[in-house]
Design an enzyme around this catalytic site. Structure first.
Site, PDB file in Angstrom:
ATOM      1  CD  GLU C 276     -84.942   4.113  32.504  1.00 51.87           C
ATOM      2  OE1 GLU C 276     -84.201   3.349  33.153  1.00 51.87           O
ATOM      3  OE2 GLU C 276     -85.906   4.723  33.023  1.00 51.87           O
ATOM      4  CD  GLU C 279     -80.547   2.017  27.964  1.00 53.40           C
ATOM      5  OE1 GLU C 279     -80.818   2.745  28.956  1.00 53.40           O
ATOM      6  OE2 GLU C 279     -79.949   0.939  28.075  1.00 53.40           O
ATOM      7  CB  CYS C 296     -83.972   4.604  38.990  1.00 57.92           C
ATOM      8  SG  CYS C 296     -85.551   4.111  38.375  1.00 57.92           S
ATOM      9  CB  SER C 316     -82.059   1.043  31.594  1.00 59.48           C
ATOM     10  OG  SER C 316     -81.467   2.318  31.471  1.00 59.48           O
ATOM     11  CE  LYS C 355     -81.867   5.786  45.121  1.00 61.08           C
ATOM     12  NZ  LYS C 355     -81.590   5.750  43.678  1.00 61.08           N
ATOM     13  CD  GLU C 358     -77.615   4.181  43.185  1.00 56.16           C
ATOM     14  OE1 GLU C 358     -78.238   4.972  43.925  1.00 56.16           O
ATOM     15  OE2 GLU C 358     -78.001   3.874  42.056  1.00 56.16           O
ATOM     16  CD  GLU C 363     -69.984  -0.534  39.844  1.00 54.69           C
ATOM     17  OE1 GLU C 363     -70.009   0.043  40.961  1.00 54.69           O
ATOM     18  OE2 GLU C 363     -70.275  -1.738  39.712  1.00 54.69           O
ATOM     19  CB  CYS C 500     -88.964   5.729  46.328  1.00 55.50           C
ATOM     20  SG  CYS C 500     -87.829   5.051  45.119  1.00 55.50           S
TER      21      CYS C 500
END
Ligand code: FMN
Ligand code: SF4
Ligand code: SF4
Ligand code: SF4
Ligand code: SF4
Ligand code: SF4
Ligand code: SF4
Ligand code: SF4
Ligand code: SF4
Ligand code: FES
Ligand code: FES
Ligand code: FES
Lengths: 597, 175, 586
Positions: C276, C279, C296, C316, C355, C358, C363, C500
């Site tokens: 990151e 990036e 994230c 990102s 999560k 996710e 993907e 989190c």
């Protein structure tokens, strides 16, 4: 301006519109044309005149001749006989009893004679759609007086001294409420009129809005001036389309005349009013729910404090009053607080409008001084109970109120006295019930209503009213259990004490008051599985009294189940196994030989 | 979402359907005003007869009110409906005055005659039966209204004739 | 300050207190159900009633005033509270023994505290279908007591507005519009509603059985990763203070449960920083889309996909640490230890309900398999530990396995709001300037303030950054971007308030104070770490050397980066509008 020989007031209140007064009016106009006297007789559509069950009706001035239950076919006779020849049509006059002499003039009718009209001063007298008629009766004079000669403090003081209390139910002193809203800090404030009138069986506010909308508009403007608001809302229930229509017209006319909007009367006071239409939720009559609904949300009440005077619509200080409360304002300003304070009782000043309905001869709208007894209202004005039946109870305060019984007939109708005997003034709905009414069933009916209308926000009301209704339903179905009455009492006590808003806090009242006055009727349902009033179908049977039956056989013809048998001219009998309790036979029997027990 | 699968045939359909244009106008008139949701729902229901899901979404987006709130408001107020209804809505007043004067029997008769329950719509799509609270015509109790017509001092016996009037009118219109 | 009397005690409290708060100050705990500090004050349950002037008032919404006399324990008060709770129970399944919230349920506890021994009123019960559609959350409206805390969280704090009250009276139900299933809505799966629900009406999907099955299967190699925020909260499930760091005990417990390798998401968090930060530097240099926003938090990702689909290119392209880990665990790891990737089952222990969603995204299969197979929340792991009879509190400390268990303090602080930003800055600074950071703590981006800003001088270029946590704050930032008013280069967004450590899979209760303690736990652990910068992580260096090549390289691109899917705000939107909207965003 044209001068008319006669003025004919045609009631165009909602009640009369439903009984098709428009057709009568059209027929009258038609006949007037035909008779060639249309130029001499002016026909005026008014709001509710008060005696709704006699509609369609007209009153002919200057004398005040009252014609009732008209059909379009009656128009010709009225025009030709009365208007042309000056002979009153006796056939169409009101008779207090079937065999009584007809009464020609409103001034001689008990129904009108005993009233004292302040809030209803213009209702049924002027054409609500013509602002000039309102102005001709001192309309907008109070606003003029306030704007030109009084300070906001003086206005508030006048209202305070008048002793006027809120007519929407709780009876909170109006002047004090205005003062709170005046003193609440904030530049932006609102004036709201509560025209939600959810109490079933009540139509006072509807009649005022339909019959005299300007009286509310003017009073709201005065309130705006007094508390420092520029914007008002009238929250009307959607079930009152005619009221919305007339109010809309009135608002437009007032704007045209510069009596509403920017710089009223050329002063620097500006005020305007917007109509908000409800969407079918009784709870929106509760003030905080109403405000939430104006904000476009689910009409759920909010906890108080903060009170609307501090935090109301859109979080701004808001003054909220009932329609009838506003309708009292202008006369107070014009005639002075002292004048008003002399009417009524020590703590309940002025008059109160009641909507009388149910088992009563003259249903309709009456305005009487506070302190008038229930007996006067029901028997003298209302003409007593139909078909010679006995008075059993009267419910005041609607689903939030309680019932009054024979022993209360002589109590003074004012805030304190009614509360003292376990009922309440409420908004003025007065439902009269005769001896055939089952009080357990009535309590069930009210609970069914409040359960249905509970917003569901708080636990006691949401679940509690459901549980109470279940018990009451059980009782009326003959499935009552020992302990049910006690459970009802526990629930009632706790729902009242702990609910968030007035709906839940008052929902148990009908149960508590019927329990207080008719406990033995409840016990009969639970213990003996019997309905003393003969209403709860599960608990009754139809039965032919052999001594009264003449064996005419008429009942056999109407019975859908062929449950009746008998030889001609001999007493008949009902087979209870077959009978579905439809009641048709009882209606039909000319000798009242069929009873429920 | 079959329409979506077929490509955007609905685009032209909707454009032709002037009700959606009316809805867009209503929303445009109220957008940005506080407390606009309820007036908009009233007017939208007038245009469509009820509040179908796509209308609710358009209102939610147009007024920037969450859809869950739009739905919450519609289901809170008894006069809003998201179901299509019959041509005429019959409202039987079950207010106190009417109840005391026998509205329950009138309602029972209507249910029988129409073969439906409260809030149901008759098989021919002509009538939706509802219970209302006091319409303020208590003097004429018991009262019912069919569309804009009000009927007072009802007896169960009167029902057949009244319903027939509407049914006849419908037949004539069809013929 | 005002002075009032509560049960005879004279108390002086700030004027904006409620009676409930004043009572608490006086050491009197008034029972409550709908009230939740900082979240919801609707005054709707009526359990907290007290007697004021002979009448009952809800203490949680009743403001204090001078001279007020309050009684909290009278026969009237007790009868009312009991009746109210009995009424709630009369429309409740009372399935305590098999309910996920057994022993952590506030209704159950209340019934016990109020000494309720029977439910006197019975009658009709409401019946609703249970919504199992979401991979993250189960909604059982039959257990709902309509406290409306979830509505407050979802609309006022998260600004997602999925849940609302519909219908009225006894038929009232809290649900998405049209009683739509959660999976068909724009629900972000953040689980904040689950955290505040006092009963078992909103719970996480329980995936523990799948893990037991994998552990019992001799043919599989079960690998587990533990997210940064788990080590400071898991102890709460065993009675330890919030913020207690239990990394060692957690590792031992996982080994005893039978996991074949115990790894750390902190490792892939370090990796995320490498990708990151690079990036960001690339975007800065090449005129790429700015501000760049972190990616994230899957709750946040689903939020932006539904609410701001036209701004997706600000994100990102880095996968979240969980998914970077999953991709490596089925490629790099088996190659390194000589295993068949088909036999590997990856489990992750997350603070997060989102999560779970996710891991199932299409993907997230760049290894050729589903990269992460099973996601457990902290609460689920605690249940497994209890079921296995492990005495957690007395466990000896264990160590993570190498190589994917080696990490730095930078990876660890991912667990708190501002942590990703701070970790990125530590690395970006040193990468750009080539100098060693004198002071590692970027305190401007720490803490519970909703939106935090900072500027960092990278040798002349001033990098402006912002940090937002909680989706309500995220929306504010996105609106700034939309209006072109966001003058930031880099933004960290976390879906959950506090980041989190306040995730939807964390122990219940999770309150503002508890969040604060957990954050303190995280930063304390960071201070104690020998390495505190991601680019200094030796295992990461090896990973690049052996496998990935370089940050943003081809292999990274394949395994560690992803793309996003524009989604509709309302699924049943008018079909034409759907297409316009999506076309406009594409
Ligand atoms: C459930 C409920 C329904 C109410 N409905 C009405 C109503 O329909 N009209 C009304 O004026 N007040 C109604 N009220 C009373 C209002 O809350 C409020 O007290 C009143 O409008 C204040 O005006 P007033 O001071 O002029 O009476 C209702 C109250 C409750 C609790
Ligand atoms: S008392 Fe009834 S109507 Fe009032 S807030 Fe509670 S549930 Fe709603
Ligand atoms: S009540 Fe009805 S069913 Fe029974 S006997 Fe009379 S007519 Fe027949
Ligand atoms: S109608 Fe009355 S009198 Fe005649 S047969 Fe029937 S019960 Fe007897
Ligand atoms: S939600 Fe609470 S009270 Fe209800 S079944 Fe579960 S544990 Fe029991
Ligand atoms: S608490 Fe009572 S009812 Fe519940 S499991 Fe134990 S013994 Fe059984
Ligand atoms: S998971 Fe988050 S977005 Fe979804 S309903 Fe709950 S609070 Fe709202
Ligand atoms: S789902 Fe839970 S948090 Fe939401 S209203 Fe119901 S009980 Fe309260
Ligand atoms: S902030 Fe953390 S816990 Fe919350 S959704 Fe994002 S990743 Fe999950
Ligand atoms: S409506 Fe005509 S008298 Fe009441
Ligand atoms: S009660 Fe039916 S019209 Fe009033
Ligand atoms: S905790 Fe106060 S009303 Fe629910």
């Amino acid at each position: 301006m044209a001068v008319y020989r006669l003025h004919v007031l045609v009631c165009a209140g909602a009640g009369c519109v439903s009984s098709n007064c428009k057709a009568v009016e059209a027929a009258l106009q038609d006949e007037l044309e035909k008779a060639g006297i249309a130029e001499e007789v002016k026909v005026v559509e008014t709001g509710c005149i008060g005696t709704c069950d006699l509609g369609p009706l007209i009153v002919v001035y200057p004398e005040g001749v009252f014609y009732q239950r008209l059909t379009p076919d009656d128009a010709r006779e009225i025009v030709n006989e009365h208007f042309v020849k000056g002979r009153i049509v006796r056939r169409l006059l009101y008779r207090p009893a079937e065999d009584a002499e007809p009464v020609a003039l409103t001034a001689d009718m008990d129904f009108f004679r005993r009233q004292y009209r302040i809030a209803l001063r213009n209702t049924g007298v002027i054409d609500p759609e013509v602002i000039e008629e309102y102005i001709a009766r001192d309309g907008y004079a109070a606003l003029g007086k306030v704007l030109s000669t009084m300070s906001p403090e003086q206005v508030i003081d006048e209202i305070k001294r008048s002793g006027l209390r809120g007519r929407g139910g709780a009876g909170f002193p109006t002047g004090l409420k205005w003062e709170f809203a005046y003193k609440a800090p904030g530049d932006e404030k609102y004036v709201v009129c509560n025209a939600d009138e959810g109490d079933p069986g009540a139509f006072m506010d509807r009649s005022i809005l339909e019959g005299d909308p300007h009286s509310v508009i003017e009073a709201m403007s005065i309130a705006g001036y007094a508390i420092g608001a520029k914007q008002g809302f009238v929250y009307v229930r959607a079930e009152y389309p005619l009221a919305v229509e007339r109010l809309t017209k009135a608002l437009n006319q007032a704007r045209e005349y510069g009596l509403l909007g920017e710089n009223i009367f050329g002063t620097d006071f500006s005020f305007d009013i917007e109509i908000r239409v409800g969407a079918g939720a009784f709870v929106c009559g509760e003030e905080t729910a109403l405000l939430t609904s104006i904000e476009g949300k689910r009409g759920e009440p909010r906890p108080r404090p903060p009170f609307p005077a501090v935090k109301g619509v859109f979080g701004k200080p808001t003054l909220l009053n009932n329609v009838e409360t506003y309708a009292n304002i202008c006369p107070i300003i014009l005639n002075g607080a002292e004048w008003f304070a002399e009417i009524g009782t020590e703590k309940s000043r002025g008059t109160k409008v009641f909507a009388i309905a149910g088992d009563i001869n003259n249903t309709g709208l009456v305005e009487v001084p506070m302190g008038t007894t229930l007996r006067e209202v029901i028997f003298d004005i209302g003409g007593g109970i139909p078909k010679g039946k006995k008075f059993k109870a009267a419910q005041t305060g609607g689903p939030s109120g309680g019932c009054l019984t024979e022993e209360h007939l002589d109590i003074s109708m004012d805030y304190e006295s009614l509360t003292q005997v376990g009922s309440m003034m409420g908004s003025g709905g007065l439902i009269v019930m005769d001896e055939n009414t089952c009080m357990v069933d009535i309590a069930r009916f009210y609970l069914d209503y409040t359960k249905d209308e509970s917003c569901g926000k708080c636990t006691p009301c949401r679940v509690g009213t459901t549980r109470m209704l279940e018990i009451l339903t059980r009782l009326t179905e003959g499935k009552g259990e020992e302990g049910d009455i006690e459970k009802l009492e526990t629930l009632a006590r706790n729902i009242k004490a702990s609910s968030l808003c007035g709906l839940g806090q008052s929902a148990p009242n009908p149960v508590l008051s019927t329990l207080q006055h008719f406990r033995e009727e409840y016990e009969a349902h639970v213990r003996d599985k019997r309905c003393p009033a003969g209403q709860c179908l599960a608990l009754i049977q139809f039965f032919i009294e052999p001594e009264l039956c003449r064996g005419c056989g008429l009942c056999i013809k109407v019975c859908p189940e062929n449950a009746i048998s008998g030889n001609r001219r001999e007493p008949h009998e009902i087979d209870v196994e077959l009978c579905v309790k439809c009641g048709a036979c009882q209606e039909r029997c000319p000798f009242d030989a069929i009873i429920r027990r | 979402m079959e329409a979506a699968n077929k490509g955007c045939c609905c685009q032209s359909m909707k454009a032709q359907d002037e009700r959606y244009q009316k809805l867009a106008d209503i929303i445009a008139r109220y957008a940005g005003q506080p407390g606009a949701l309820i007036p908009v729902l009233h007017q939208a229901q007038e245009v469509f007869g009820y509040l179908p899901n796509d209308v609710q979404v358009l209102i939610a987006e147009g007024l920037d009110v969450p859809l869950s709130e739009v739905d919450g408001v519609i289901t809170f107020y008894s006069l809003f409906t998201s179901q299509p209804r019959g041509k005429y809505t019959i409202g039987v007043c079950m207010g106190t005055a009417c109840y005391v004067k026998g509205a329950a029997a009138v309602l029972e008769e209507l249910k029988q005659q129409l073969g439906i329950d409260v809030n149901g719509t008759s098989a021919d799509g002509l009538f939706t039966l509802e219970v209302t609270r006091c319409v303020g015509a208590c003097g004429l109790a018991p009262v019912m209204n069919i569309g804009d017509d009000v009927y007072g001092r009802l007896k169960p016996e009167d029902i057949r004739e009244i319903l027939d009037k509407y049914i006849q009118a419908e037949r004539q219109a069809d013929a | 300050m005002v002075t009032l009397t509560i049960d005879g005690q004279v108390v002086t409290v700030p004027a904006d207190y409620t009676v409930l708060e004043a009572a608490e100050a006086a050491g009197i705990r008034i029972p409550r159900l709908c009230y939740l500090k900082d979240v919801s004050q609707t005054g709707s349950c009526r359990v907290c009633v007290v007697e004021i002037g002979g009448r009952l008032q809800a203490a949680c919404v009743f403001p204090v005033s001078e001279g007020l006399e309050v009684k909290t324990n009278t026969p009237m008060v007790r009868e009312s509270r009991r009746t109210t709770v009995e009424l709630l129970l009369s429309n409740h399944p009372q399935d305590c023994l098999t309910c996920l919230r057994n022993q952590t349920c506030e209704l159950q506890k209340l019934a016990q505290e109020l000494n309720i021994r029977q439910v006197s009123f019975e009658g009709e019960r409401t019946h609703f279908p249970i919504d199992l559609s979401s991979p993250s959350i189960i909604r059982d409206p039959n257990k709902c007591i309509l406290c409306r805390r979830c509505i407050s969280v979802c609309s006022e704090i998260q600004g997602v507005d999925i849940l609302a009250a519909r219908e009225r009276g006894f038929d009232t139900v809290v649900s998405p519009a049209w009683q739509e299933e959660l999976a068909n809505t724009a629900c972000t799966n953040c689980g904040q509603c689950v955290l505040v629900c006092p009963v078992g009406a909103l719970t996480e999907q329980d995936d523990t059985e799948k893990v037991w099955a994998a552990l019992a299967d001799p043919d599989t190699h079960v690998v587990v990763q533990t997210a940064p925020a788990v080590r400071v909260t898991l102890g709460e499930e065993f009675g330890l203070e919030p913020g207690t760091v239990v990394t060692g005990k957690m590792i031992t417990a996982l080994r005893r449960l039978g996991f074949d390798a115990v790894f750390d998401t902190d490792f892939s968090a370090d990796l995320t920083i490498m990708e990151e930060a690079n990036e960001l530097l690339q975007r800065l240099n090449d005129g790429g889309k700015l501000p760049m926003i972190t990616s994230c938090s899957p709750g946040w990702i689903k939020f932006i996909e539904h609410q701001f689909p036209s701004l997706l290119d600000h994100l990102s392209t880095c996968k979240s640490p969980q998914q970077m880990f999953g991709a490596l665990a089925k490629t790099y790891y088996p190659r390194k230890v000589g295993l068949d990737p088909a036999k590997i089952v990856t489990v992750s222990i997350m603070p997060c309900t989102a999560k779970k969603f996710e891991a199932e995204r299409p993907e997230m299969r760049s290894s050729g398999y589903q990269d992460v197979d099973i996601v457990l929340t902290v609460r689920e792991l605690a249940r497994m530990i209890k079921e296995a009879g492990i005495d957690f509190v007395n466990l000896p400390d264990g160590e993570y396995d190498a190589p994917m268990g080696i990490s730095t303090g930078a990876g660890l602080i991912f667990g708190a709001t501002g942590g990703v930003m701070e970790a990125a800055l530590r690395t970006a600074y040193e990468v750009v300037t080539g100098k060693t950071l004198a002071k590692l703590d970027f305190t401007d981006v720490r803490g519970l303030e909703g939106i935090k800003e900072a500027s960092v001088d990278l040798d002349g270029t001033v990098l402006k950054v912002a940090v937002a946590h909680g989706l309500g704050n995220a929306r504010k930032v996105m609106e700034l971007i939309q209006q072109g008013k966001a003058e930031y280069h880099f933004i960290e967004i976390m879906a959950c308030p506090g980041g989190c450590i306040g995730g939807g899979g964390q122990p219940i209760p999770t309150s503002t104070e508890i969040r604060q303690k957990r954050i303190e736990g995280i930063y304390a652990a960071d201070r104690d770490m020998p390495l505190r910068k991601s680019h200094e992580n030796p295992a990461i260096k090896v990973l690049y050397e052996e496998f990935l090549g370089e940050p943003l390289g081809e292999m990274s691109h394949k395994l560690l980066h992803t793309s996003y899917t524009p989604r509709l705000k309302y699924r049943t939107a008018a079909p034409c509008k759907d297409q316009e909207q999506l076309a406009g965003n594409a």
